[in-house]
Enzyme design. Structure first.
Site, PDB file in Angstrom:
ATOM      1  N   LYS A   6       0.841  -1.200   0.000  1.00  0.00           N
ATOM      2  CA  LYS A   6       0.000   0.000   0.000  1.00  0.00           C
ATOM      3  C   LYS A   6       0.888   1.267   0.000  1.00  0.00           C
ATOM      4  O   LYS A   6       2.121   1.162   0.173  1.00  0.00           O
ATOM      5  CB  LYS A   6      -0.897  -0.038   1.238  1.00  0.00           C
ATOM      6  CG  LYS A   6      -1.858  -1.229   1.247  1.00  0.00           C
ATOM      7  CD  LYS A   6      -2.820  -1.137   2.421  1.00  0.00           C
ATOM      8  CE  LYS A   6      -3.777  -2.312   2.415  1.00  0.00           C
ATOM      9  NZ  LYS A   6      -4.800  -2.189   3.479  1.00  0.00           N
ATOM     10  N   TYR A   9     -12.086  -2.583  -3.640  1.00  0.00           N
ATOM     11  CA  TYR A   9     -12.637  -2.660  -2.278  1.00  0.00           C
ATOM     12  C   TYR A   9     -14.166  -2.630  -2.267  1.00  0.00           C
ATOM     13  O   TYR A   9     -14.753  -2.221  -1.263  1.00  0.00           O
ATOM     14  CB  TYR A   9     -12.073  -1.515  -1.440  1.00  0.00           C
ATOM     15  CG  TYR A   9     -10.649  -1.753  -0.944  1.00  0.00           C
ATOM     16  CD1 TYR A   9     -10.334  -2.871  -0.173  1.00  0.00           C
ATOM     17  CD2 TYR A   9      -9.632  -0.859  -1.231  1.00  0.00           C
ATOM     18  CE1 TYR A   9      -9.040  -3.092   0.288  1.00  0.00           C
ATOM     19  CE2 TYR A   9      -8.329  -1.074  -0.766  1.00  0.00           C
ATOM     20  CZ  TYR A   9      -8.046  -2.192  -0.008  1.00  0.00           C
ATOM     21  OH  TYR A   9      -6.768  -2.413   0.461  1.00  0.00           O
ATOM     22  N   GLU A  14      -8.846 -10.599  -7.845  1.00  0.00           N
ATOM     23  CA  GLU A  14      -7.912  -9.482  -7.666  1.00  0.00           C
ATOM     24  C   GLU A  14      -6.769  -9.530  -8.677  1.00  0.00           C
ATOM     25  O   GLU A  14      -6.354  -8.489  -9.200  1.00  0.00           O
ATOM     26  CB  GLU A  14      -7.394  -9.481  -6.225  1.00  0.00           C
ATOM     27  CG  GLU A  14      -8.500  -9.128  -5.239  1.00  0.00           C
ATOM     28  CD  GLU A  14      -8.071  -9.121  -3.773  1.00  0.00           C
ATOM     29  OE1 GLU A  14      -8.829  -8.571  -2.950  1.00  0.00           O
ATOM     30  OE2 GLU A  14      -7.006  -9.682  -3.431  1.00  0.00           O
ATOM     31  N   ASN A  45      -1.743  -0.212   7.079  1.00  0.00           N
ATOM     32  CA  ASN A  45      -1.287  -1.543   7.487  1.00  0.00           C
ATOM     33  C   ASN A  45      -0.372  -2.204   6.453  1.00  0.00           C
ATOM     34  O   ASN A  45      -0.261  -3.412   6.379  1.00  0.00           O
ATOM     35  CB  ASN A  45      -2.474  -2.431   7.879  1.00  0.00           C
ATOM     36  CG  ASN A  45      -3.419  -2.689   6.742  1.00  0.00           C
ATOM     37  OD1 ASN A  45      -3.227  -2.182   5.637  1.00  0.00           O
ATOM     38  ND2 ASN A  45      -4.428  -3.503   6.981  1.00  0.00           N
ATOM     39  N   HIS A  49      -1.730  -5.504   1.521  1.00  0.00           N
ATOM     40  CA  HIS A  49      -3.020  -6.176   1.332  1.00  0.00           C
ATOM     41  C   HIS A  49      -2.746  -7.537   0.715  1.00  0.00           C
ATOM     42  O   HIS A  49      -1.835  -7.676  -0.093  1.00  0.00           O
ATOM     43  CB  HIS A  49      -3.914  -5.369   0.378  1.00  0.00           C
ATOM     44  CG  HIS A  49      -5.079  -6.153  -0.131  1.00  0.00           C
ATOM     45  ND1 HIS A  49      -6.263  -6.249   0.561  1.00  0.00           N
ATOM     46  CD2 HIS A  49      -5.223  -6.931  -1.235  1.00  0.00           C
ATOM     47  CE1 HIS A  49      -7.090  -7.041  -0.099  1.00  0.00           C
ATOM     48  NE2 HIS A  49      -6.476  -7.465  -1.197  1.00  0.00           N
TER      49      HIS A  49
HETATM   50  P1  CMP Z   1      -7.111  -4.706   3.664  1.00  0.00           P
HETATM   51  O1  CMP Z   1      -6.610  -6.067   3.993  1.00  0.00           O
HETATM   52  O2  CMP Z   1      -6.488  -4.012   2.504  1.00  0.00           O
HETATM   53  O3  CMP Z   1      -8.692  -4.780   3.413  1.00  0.00           O
HETATM   54  C1  CMP Z   1      -9.563  -3.703   3.668  1.00  0.00           C
HETATM   55  C2  CMP Z   1      -8.875  -2.575   4.355  1.00  0.00           C
HETATM   56  O4  CMP Z   1      -9.743  -1.649   4.985  1.00  0.00           O
HETATM   57  C3  CMP Z   1      -8.024  -3.138   5.483  1.00  0.00           C
HETATM   58  O5  CMP Z   1      -6.921  -3.784   4.953  1.00  0.00           O
HETATM   59  C4  CMP Z   1      -7.752  -1.882   6.294  1.00  0.00           C
HETATM   60  O6  CMP Z   1      -6.641  -1.163   5.775  1.00  0.00           O
HETATM   61  C5  CMP Z   1      -9.028  -1.079   6.068  1.00  0.00           C
HETATM   62  N1  CMP Z   1      -9.900  -1.133   7.234  1.00  0.00           N
HETATM   63  C6  CMP Z   1     -10.547  -2.185   7.717  1.00  0.00           C
HETATM   64  N2  CMP Z   1     -11.274  -1.844   8.792  1.00  0.00           N
HETATM   65  C7  CMP Z   1     -11.060  -0.522   8.996  1.00  0.00           C
HETATM   66  C8  CMP Z   1     -11.516   0.408   9.931  1.00  0.00           C
HETATM   67  N3  CMP Z   1     -12.361   0.052  10.926  1.00  0.00           N
HETATM   68  N4  CMP Z   1     -11.093   1.677   9.843  1.00  0.00           N
HETATM   69  C9  CMP Z   1     -10.252   2.044   8.841  1.00  0.00           C
HETATM   70  N5  CMP Z   1      -9.777   1.186   7.899  1.00  0.00           N
HETATM   71  C10 CMP Z   1     -10.188  -0.076   7.975  1.00  0.00           C
END
Ligand code: CMP
Length: 149
Positions: free
Chosen positions: A10, A50, A127, A113, A116
């Protein structure tokens, strides 16, 4: 059984110069890199990627974040690749992720984070097809494959 999973560094992963660290960890595990590219995602692509989160309160922030800078798309192949990469990435919220995982070792946030990865083989197929055409995903043999079956 050999399978393929989609992985994306990311904008925070790229911006914190962690792409090499991600690749190093997946390579050292024994996974095989079969596709790779870098792009700044359009909002349209981010919303499609998403779409399952479209009704969540964080959807707008998620789209803004994921389009805020370069991202690196990868396809990794290997035995149980989907679950293996999910375990290596750790819990979605870096604050809850176990030490030893990418998010547990390197991150402090839910949104930022770092990485992904697909949550199932079916999601991986969807994907991978969003980011790569068939000619961009390579079939080849690694010299160490007989050690990894
Ligand atoms: P990812 O695995 O990319 O899949 C969906 C993403 O949404 C997740 O990682 C997080 O980065 C984001 N995400 C999920 N829950 C929350 C939340 N409560 N607040 C903000 N971001 C979120």
């Amino acid at each position: 059984m050999a399978e393929r999973t989609f992985v994306m560094a990311k904008p925070d992963g790229v911006g914190r110069r962690l792409v090499g660290e991600l690749i190093q960890r997946f390579e050292a595990k024994g996974l095989k890199l079969v596709a790779l590219k870098l792009q700044i995602m359009t909002a349209e692509l981010a919303k499609t990627h998403y779409e399952e989160h479209a009704d969540k309160p964080f959807f707008g922030e998620l789209v803004d974040f994921i389009t805020s800078g370069p991202t690196v798309q990868m396809v990794w192949e290997g035995n149980g690749a989907v679950d293996t990469v999910r375990k290596m990435n750790g819990a979605t919220n870096c604050l809850n992720a176990d030490v030893g995982t990418i998010r547990g070792d390197l991150g402090l946030s839910m949104q930022n984070n770092i990485v992904h990865a697909s949550d199932s083989v079916d999601t991986a197929k969807r994907e991978i097809a969003l980011y790569f055409n068939e000619t961009e995903v390579w079939d080849y043999t690694m010299p160490d494959e007989h050690w990894l079956v």
